[in-house]
Structures are given as C-alpha cells and as structure tokens.
Design a protein around this motif. Sequence first.
Motif, short mmCIF file in Angstrom:
data_model
loop_
_atom_site.label_atom_id
_atom_site.label_comp_id
_atom_site.label_asym_id
_atom_site.label_seq_id
_atom_site.Cartn_x
_atom_site.Cartn_y
_atom_site.Cartn_z
N LEU A 39 0.83 -1.21 0.00
CA LEU A 39 0.00 0.00 0.00
C LEU A 39 0.86 1.26 0.00
N GLY A 40 1.97 1.21 0.72
CA GLY A 40 2.86 2.38 0.77
C GLY A 40 3.48 2.69 -0.58
N THR A 41 3.98 1.68 -1.27
CA THR A 41 4.58 1.94 -2.58
C THR A 41 3.52 2.34 -3.60
N PHE A 44 2.99 12.55 -1.07
CA PHE A 44 4.08 11.60 -1.23
C PHE A 44 4.85 11.47 0.09
N GLY A 45 5.16 12.59 0.70
CA GLY A 45 5.87 12.57 1.98
C GLY A 45 5.10 11.83 3.06
N ALA A 46 3.79 12.04 3.10
CA ALA A 46 2.97 11.34 4.09
C ALA A 46 2.98 9.84 3.84
N ALA A 47 2.87 9.43 2.57
CA ALA A 47 2.92 8.01 2.24
C ALA A 47 4.27 7.42 2.58
N PHE A 77 6.70 8.55 4.78
CA PHE A 77 6.98 8.47 6.22
C PHE A 77 6.00 7.55 6.94
N GLY A 78 4.76 7.49 6.46
CA GLY A 78 3.81 6.55 7.05
C GLY A 78 4.23 5.11 6.85
N THR A 79 4.72 4.81 5.64
CA THR A 79 5.20 3.46 5.36
C THR A 79 6.38 3.11 6.24
N ILE A 80 7.32 4.04 6.34
CA ILE A 80 8.50 3.79 7.19
C ILE A 80 8.09 3.58 8.64
#
Length: 140
Positions: free
Chosen positions: A44-46, A57-60, A62-65
């Motif tokens: 989902l993050g990628t 993009f930044g939210a996706a 950092f949220g993924t990390i």
Amino acid sequence: MTDMQQTEARTLLTQADRLARRAHDAVRWPYVTCIVALGATTALGTFAMGLSTGRAFGAAYFGTIAVVVAVVLWFTISIRGRSAFARGRRWTAYIAAWAVAYCAAIAVVAWVHGSVLWSGVTSGAVLVVALACAAWESRP
C-alpha cells in the motif's frame, strides 16, 4: 514399574502430538503475522508513493517507514530479540522474495512515477509474494 496398556500408550502419543502441533503453531504465527503486515504495509505504501506528489508523497513515505519500523519492533519483541531473525533458510528466502518484489515497486516509484498500471502491478506483486510466503509458513 507398571506395564502400560496399548490404549494408554496411544492416548499419550496423541496428546504428545497435539502438544507438539500447538507449540509449532505458536512459534510460527508471529512470523506469519509479520510477513502479512510487512507485505500489506509496503504494498500500500509503494502504491501510494507511486501515485502521489508533494506532501501526499511525503505522508505516504513516512507513514510506510513508521509502520514498517513498528512491525519490525513488534516482531522483535514478540519473538524475544535477536532470535527473531535467526529462523533459518526459509525465513531468509521469505525476506529475499519480499525484498525483490519491494525493490521492483520502489523502482517504479522512482522511474515510472504516476503510472497507475505499473504501480498497481508491482505493489500487487509485493502483496502476492508476502501472502504466498505467509501461506507457506502457515501450512501444517
């Protein structure tokens, strides 16, 4: 000493088999959970990173990390430290298979940014690989 009857021996062997199966299941479920969580999060993050720009993009990213770090911490704590990653060749194969699919998805984010088709295909591949590894690990 008393002689054990055949039925008593079978009963004890059946109980021992049940206990062994429960112990085996208890050990592998944290691995299955980790693989599924890692696959779902990174897929989902990628996908989100591949289709977004700017702050989204930044939210996706950092949220993924953040979720991946949380999954790894939970896994490490639930398996009790360094032994969590000492599972053996099978665990290494799971992580290697996930990493190949994940690297392909990250390559799409970097070079084919904005492509719904390629983001969907590679992110879907991450999820499919993770679920296949989890299914293999959860088999009896």
